[in-house]
Write an enzyme that holds these catalytic residues in place. Structure first.
Site, mmCIF file in Angstrom:
data_model
loop_
_atom_site.group_PDB
_atom_site.id
_atom_site.type_symbol
_atom_site.label_atom_id
_atom_site.label_comp_id
_atom_site.label_asym_id
_atom_site.label_seq_id
_atom_site.Cartn_x
_atom_site.Cartn_y
_atom_site.Cartn_z
ATOM 1 N N HIS A 76 30.395 43.744 35.872
ATOM 2 C CA HIS A 76 31.352 44.617 36.547
ATOM 3 C C HIS A 76 30.748 45.113 37.856
ATOM 4 O O HIS A 76 29.539 45.360 37.925
ATOM 5 C CB HIS A 76 31.694 45.838 35.688
ATOM 6 C CG HIS A 76 32.081 45.484 34.287
ATOM 7 N ND1 HIS A 76 33.196 44.759 33.986
ATOM 8 C CD2 HIS A 76 31.485 45.762 33.106
ATOM 9 C CE1 HIS A 76 33.277 44.615 32.677
ATOM 10 N NE2 HIS A 76 32.249 45.206 32.116
ATOM 11 N N GLU A 118 29.427 51.300 31.884
ATOM 12 C CA GLU A 118 29.944 51.550 30.543
ATOM 13 C C GLU A 118 28.827 51.832 29.566
ATOM 14 O O GLU A 118 27.662 51.538 29.838
ATOM 15 C CB GLU A 118 30.787 50.360 30.063
ATOM 16 C CG GLU A 118 30.044 49.035 30.030
ATOM 17 C CD GLU A 118 30.985 47.823 29.956
ATOM 18 O OE1 GLU A 118 32.115 47.891 30.469
ATOM 19 O OE2 GLU A 118 30.565 46.804 29.393
ATOM 20 N N HIS A 157 26.261 40.924 30.950
ATOM 21 C CA HIS A 157 26.314 41.305 29.539
ATOM 22 C C HIS A 157 27.408 40.540 28.803
ATOM 23 O O HIS A 157 28.308 39.978 29.413
ATOM 24 C CB HIS A 157 26.540 42.810 29.391
ATOM 25 C CG HIS A 157 27.828 43.297 29.968
ATOM 26 N ND1 HIS A 157 27.983 43.583 31.303
ATOM 27 C CD2 HIS A 157 29.037 43.525 29.408
ATOM 28 C CE1 HIS A 157 29.220 43.980 31.528
ATOM 29 N NE2 HIS A 157 29.897 43.948 30.390
ATOM 30 N N ARG A 167 34.196 37.312 35.185
ATOM 31 C CA ARG A 167 33.673 36.405 34.156
ATOM 32 C C ARG A 167 32.752 35.386 34.796
ATOM 33 O O ARG A 167 33.124 34.710 35.756
ATOM 34 C CB ARG A 167 34.830 35.660 33.489
ATOM 35 C CG ARG A 167 35.229 36.275 32.195
ATOM 36 C CD ARG A 167 36.357 35.471 31.533
ATOM 37 N NE ARG A 167 37.419 36.398 31.245
ATOM 38 C CZ ARG A 167 38.668 36.298 31.681
ATOM 39 N NH1 ARG A 167 39.042 35.273 32.418
ATOM 40 N NH2 ARG A 167 39.537 37.218 31.384
HETATM 41 ZN ZN ZN Z 1 31.798 44.901 30.094
#
Ligand code: ZN
Length: 316
Positions: free
Chosen positions: A99, A116, A174, A194
């Site tokens: 991200h 996150e 991740h 992605r």
């Molecule tokens: Zn993620």
């Protein structure tokens, strides 16, 4: 009058999802698979809806637009609700992804970045996740690996256990692995690039889009250094125990194990969110159970939870 608002989630049927959120967390969402439930969300891609009281039936986006004071003084009301809380049921591996951070997201995507944290609700024996690179890489190395389908050799894998926490700073490569059930607290953003998707095809017979060129612009190419989770300190009180499991510039997450009762104050600085992850109980005169999410507007004051339950309590 502000009051504790019970939220009903938006669901997502991503191809890697399972059915545990329906059967173990009581999600009445007619999607199969049910990969994610966005429990506390004011994001346009999947807002939660208030199910009780004066605001019943409204999206959280609308409620916050009408009552920016619910956010509290720490949040700029112009930015809207700052965080997003989800349950994630990974029956299969999620894509390897990254991200962007706030600066990149603001300039190129007109959105927030996405840092996150994960709290692992359950992990099948041997379950793993990908967290960072194993050794230094660069764009060329990654491009070749993705084309050859052997990106895995560059990725750092971690064994995961129930109760673990992970902090995933924007820019960190991740992937959540199969067999993990996770509560995710993140910045309110839906920007995912992605890098690799195991050459899977979706129900439409097509592979999902990759975003390699964007990903390499935001990826931290340095190897992961030390991902050992810091030991956490549990504070015991009469009737409950508490531990802060994550504190960063975006959110603070506290895990509260309520054995009998737990009292706390929602101050004017920030809203708080209660996410019940085990057991059941009551907040004032309202009952809640495992899987439910309650938003407490800033300044709500003294609150009391009674019952035997485990909650994650989140605030800005
Ligand atoms: Zn993620």
């Amino acid at each position: 009058m502000c009051y504790p608002m019970f939220l009903s989630p938006a669901g997502k049927d991503y191809l890697w999802g399972g059915v545990r959120l329906k059967y173990e967390f009581g999600k009445q969402i007619n999607l199969e698979p049910l990969a994610e439930s966005w429990e506390c969300s004011a994001h346009p891609d999947g807002p939660s809806i208030v199910v009780n009281g004066e605001h019943k039936g409204k999206t959280l986006i609308k409620v916050i637009a009408e009552h920016p004071e619910y956010l509290g003084s720490k949040t700029n009301p112009k930015d809207g609700f700052p965080i997003l809380i989800k349950f994630i049921d990974a029956a299969k591996d999620l894509s390897v992804q990254v991200h962007p951070d706030d600066d990149y997201a603001r300039i190129y995507e007109h959105d927030r970045g996405k840092t996150e944290m994960w709290y692992v609700l359950d992990a099948e024996p041997g379950a793993e996740l990908v967290y960072g690179f194993e050794h230094p890489v660069n764009e060329e190395i990654l491009r070749i690996a993705v084309n050859n389908g052997d990106l895995a050799k560059h990725l750092h894998r971690v064994k995961v256990h129930k109760g673990d926490t992970f902090y995933i700073r924007a820019g960190t490569v991740h992937a959540i692995g199969a067999g993990l059930l996770i509560a995710e607290i993140q910045e309110s953003s839906n920007l995912t690039y992605r890098v690799y998707d195991y050459d899977r095809v979706g129900p439409n017979g097509k592979k999902r889009e990759l975003h390699f060129d964007k990903a390499v612009k935001v990826l931290n190419m340095e190897p992961v250094r030390d991902i050992r989770q810091r030991s956490r300190i549990v504070h015991h009180f009469p009737g409950c125990s508490r531990e802060v499991i994550c504190r960063c510039q975006y959110f603070e997450v506290e895990k509260v194990n309520c054995l009998e009762c737990y009292e706390f104050t929602v101050r004017p600085e920030s809203y708080q969110v209660v996410l019940c992850i085990e057991g059941n109980g009551s907040l004032g005169d309202m009952e809640f159970k495992k899987g439910q999410c309650i938003l407490l507007p800033a300044g709500l004051g003294r609150q009391k939870i009674v019952g035997r339950n485990v909650i994650l309590k989140v605030r800005s």
